[in-house]
Design an enzyme around this catalytic site. Sequence first.
Site, PDB file in Angstrom:
ATOM      1  N   ASN A  55       0.864  -1.184   0.000  1.00 27.23           N
ATOM      2  CA  ASN A  55       0.000   0.000   0.000  1.00 27.23           C
ATOM      3  C   ASN A  55       0.902   1.237   0.000  1.00 27.23           C
ATOM      4  OD1 ASN A  55      -1.821   2.041   0.510  1.00 27.23           O
ATOM      5  ND2 ASN A  55      -2.255   1.436   2.628  1.00 27.23           N
ATOM      6  N   LYS A  67       0.093   4.264  -0.308  1.00 34.71           N
ATOM      7  CA  LYS A  67      -0.586   5.458   0.249  1.00 34.71           C
ATOM      8  C   LYS A  67      -0.370   6.653  -0.696  1.00 34.71           C
ATOM      9  CE  LYS A  67       0.142   3.477   4.762  1.00 34.71           C
ATOM     10  NZ  LYS A  67      -0.019   3.638   6.179  1.00 34.71           N
ATOM     11  N   HIS A 115      -9.526   0.942   4.901  1.00 32.13           N
ATOM     12  CA  HIS A 115      -8.252   1.178   5.605  1.00 32.13           C
ATOM     13  C   HIS A 115      -8.502   2.133   6.771  1.00 32.13           C
ATOM     14  CE1 HIS A 115      -4.164   2.495   6.426  1.00 32.13           C
ATOM     15  NE2 HIS A 115      -3.767   1.410   5.801  1.00 32.13           N
ATOM     16  N   GLU A 175      -6.929   4.577   7.817  1.00 30.00           N
ATOM     17  CA  GLU A 175      -6.756   6.001   7.497  1.00 30.00           C
ATOM     18  C   GLU A 175      -8.011   6.561   6.818  1.00 30.00           C
ATOM     19  OE1 GLU A 175      -2.985   5.579   5.466  1.00 30.00           O
ATOM     20  OE2 GLU A 175      -2.084   5.048   7.386  1.00 30.00           O
ATOM     21  N   GLU A 198      -5.346  -5.133  10.657  1.00 29.74           N
ATOM     22  CA  GLU A 198      -4.374  -4.065  10.867  1.00 29.74           C
ATOM     23  C   GLU A 198      -4.674  -3.342  12.174  1.00 29.74           C
ATOM     24  OE1 GLU A 198      -2.429  -2.883   6.942  1.00 29.74           O
ATOM     25  OE2 GLU A 198      -4.139  -1.565   7.210  1.00 29.74           O
ATOM     26  N   GLY A 257       2.342   2.246  10.755  1.00 26.70           N
ATOM     27  CA  GLY A 257       3.285   3.344  10.586  1.00 26.70           C
ATOM     28  C   GLY A 257       3.962   3.787  11.871  1.00 26.70           C
ATOM     29  N   SER A 306       3.421  -2.142  10.429  1.00 27.81           N
ATOM     30  CA  SER A 306       4.875  -2.145  10.618  1.00 27.81           C
ATOM     31  C   SER A 306       5.507  -3.503  10.320  1.00 27.81           C
ATOM     32  CB  SER A 306       5.234  -1.667  12.035  1.00 27.81           C
ATOM     33  OG  SER A 306       4.774  -0.338  12.225  1.00 27.81           O
TER      34      SER A 306
HETATM   35  C1  PEP Z   1      -0.794   0.125   6.113  1.00 28.99           C
HETATM   36  O1  PEP Z   1      -0.965   1.308   5.990  1.00 28.99           O
HETATM   37  O2  PEP Z   1      -1.644  -0.650   5.624  1.00 28.99           O
HETATM   38  C2  PEP Z   1       0.378  -0.357   6.839  1.00 28.99           C
HETATM   39  C3  PEP Z   1       0.372  -1.585   7.274  1.00 28.99           C
HETATM   40  O3  PEP Z   1       1.389   0.540   7.028  1.00 28.99           O
HETATM   41  P1  PEP Z   1       2.836   0.247   7.713  1.00 28.99           P
HETATM   42  O4  PEP Z   1       3.362  -1.035   7.126  1.00 28.99           O
HETATM   43  O5  PEP Z   1       3.668   1.427   7.335  1.00 28.99           O
HETATM   44  O6  PEP Z   1       2.588   0.141   9.179  1.00 28.99           O
END
Ligand code: PEP
Length: 256
Positions: A11, A13, A97, A99, A169, A175, A215
């Site tokens: 992803n 973003k 997601h 976000e 998630e 992040g 992460s």
């Molecule tokens: C995400 O935004 O779906 C995600 C898992 O981000 P990150 O790997 O940066 O934590």
Amino acid sequence: MISRKKFIAGNWKMNKTSAEGVTLVRDIVAAVGKQTDVEVVVCPPFTALESAGAALEGSSVKLGAQNMHFEASGAFTGEISAPMLRAIFTTHVILGHSERRTLFGETDELVNKKVLSALKNQLKPILCVGETLAERESGSTLKVVQTQTERALEGVSKDQAQTLVVAYEPVWAIGTGKVATTEQAQEVHAFIRGLLTKLFTEPVAQKVRILYGGSMKPANAPELLAQKDIDGGLIGGAALEARSFVELVTAAAAIK
Ligand code: PEP
């Protein structure tokens, strides 16, 4: 026992111009473009979708979008529909997601409309669910994940459900560099598979890939990916560089 093909999705973003995206895809394709043991999907921003799609043509890497509107067309300024995504050979779409939920006010009801529209248009949803830190600390992780999953999948048929990908998630891990422990992640993944069994039957639930996101990096991926119900990863930060993304694909391929 059903063995599910591992699934690694990047992803991006709101990162990468069209030209930068092409460079990244070319590097990924050069390293893992013939990979068939792992399903690999890149999800660039809308402006880089078409050029990234052209750059991955002829490889096994697939194209995903990060969002879409649930209507097919109409007066929805600034929005993109499922048929538009299909027309440029997008196969997957990230929906719900965290976000989108927290920064853009997406509700479970809206996510459900998008899931139904994606499926109707032969796009495979990567449905994201997960709890905030406050929700985990108050002991409501499973309840939150249950509500998000059940509401998002209302009206989805058994046949449609087989094409689904779910991403667990934990919001506090996205992040932040904080990763769920393998036990925390496996517990929620097994819980989601149990929910899918109740909603769609055991054979369907056994087919659905459930990804971990938050992460995930080459250093922590092997342990997470070795868990029984963790079928891959939805990768943010580590998907922005070919090297780390390719290492994650390789880590997934190494799990037998
Ligand atoms: C995400 O935004 O779906 C995600 C898992 O981000 P990150 O790997 O940066 O934590």
